[in-house]
Scaffold this motif. Structure first.
Motif, short mmCIF file in Angstrom:
data_model
loop_
_atom_site.label_atom_id
_atom_site.label_comp_id
_atom_site.label_asym_id
_atom_site.label_seq_id
_atom_site.Cartn_x
_atom_site.Cartn_y
_atom_site.Cartn_z
N MET A 1 1.00 -1.22 0.03
CA MET A 1 0.26 -0.06 0.26
C MET A 1 1.05 1.33 0.15
N LEU A 2 0.51 1.77 -0.63
CA LEU A 2 1.19 3.28 -0.87
C LEU A 2 0.00 4.49 -1.25
N PRO A 3 0.27 5.28 -0.46
CA PRO A 3 -0.66 6.83 -0.22
C PRO A 3 -0.46 7.52 -1.96
N GLY A 4 -1.64 7.54 -2.03
CA GLY A 4 -1.26 7.84 -3.84
C GLY A 4 -1.33 7.76 -5.02
N ALA A 5 -0.93 6.03 -5.05
CA ALA A 5 -0.24 5.35 -5.69
C ALA A 5 -1.72 3.71 -5.96
N VAL A 6 -1.72 3.67 -6.48
CA VAL A 6 -2.71 1.98 -7.17
C VAL A 6 -0.80 1.35 -7.13
N THR A 7 -1.31 -0.31 -6.27
CA THR A 7 -0.47 -1.46 -6.42
C THR A 7 -1.04 -2.60 -7.09
N GLY A 8 -2.48 -2.54 -6.78
CA GLY A 8 -2.97 -3.90 -6.83
C GLY A 8 -4.02 -3.61 -7.24
N TRP A 9 -5.10 -5.07 -8.09
CA TRP A 9 -6.35 -5.15 -7.97
C TRP A 9 -7.09 -5.81 -6.88
N ASP A 10 -7.88 -6.06 -6.00
CA ASP A 10 -8.05 -6.76 -5.20
C ASP A 10 -8.87 -7.96 -6.33
N LEU A 11 -7.91 -9.67 -6.42
CA LEU A 11 -8.13 -10.34 -7.17
C LEU A 11 -8.92 -11.16 -7.07
N SER A 12 -9.77 -10.93 -6.25
CA SER A 12 -10.28 -12.44 -5.10
C SER A 12 -12.32 -11.67 -6.16
N GLN A 45 -0.22 6.32 -13.68
CA GLN A 45 0.68 7.97 -14.80
C GLN A 45 -0.59 9.09 -14.90
N GLN A 46 -2.60 8.41 -15.14
CA GLN A 46 -2.79 9.20 -14.49
C GLN A 46 -3.02 9.84 -14.19
N MET A 47 -2.94 9.32 -12.07
CA MET A 47 -2.89 10.08 -11.00
C MET A 47 -1.90 11.20 -11.48
N ASP A 48 0.04 10.89 -11.36
CA ASP A 48 1.36 11.35 -11.48
C ASP A 48 0.97 12.85 -12.49
N HIS A 49 0.14 13.04 -13.68
CA HIS A 49 -0.15 13.64 -14.67
C HIS A 49 -1.18 14.88 -14.22
N SER A 50 -2.14 14.31 -13.77
CA SER A 50 -2.88 15.36 -12.60
C SER A 50 -3.22 15.63 -11.82
N HIS A 51 -1.60 15.84 -10.99
CA HIS A 51 -1.22 16.04 -9.67
C HIS A 51 0.55 16.40 -10.03
N GLY A 52 0.87 16.48 -11.50
CA GLY A 52 2.00 16.91 -11.52
C GLY A 52 2.39 18.63 -12.34
#
Length: 52
Positions: A1-12, A45-52
């Motif tokens: 878990m990283l604040p402000g980042a997606v690390t993966g999906w709930d695969l279940s 990438q989209q989150m970085d672009h919108s916050h950067g």
């Protein structure tokens, strides 16, 4: 878990959704990791672009 980042999906949840939609388990097992990797990259990438 990283604040402000997606690390993966709930695969279940993704597996359950694929099953509910009638996607064959073999196809799900083959394609889901590839789809997840691309989506995580694009979302970050989209989150970085919108916050950067």
């Amino acid at each position: 878990m990283l604040p402000g980042a997606v690390t993966g999906w709930d695969l279940s949840a993704a597996l359950a959704l694929a099953d509910a939609l009638g996607v064959p388990p073999t196809a799900t097992a083959e394609l889901l990791p590839i789809i997840e990797a691309v989506m995580v990259t694009k979302l970050n990438q989209q989150m970085d672009h919108s916050h950067g």
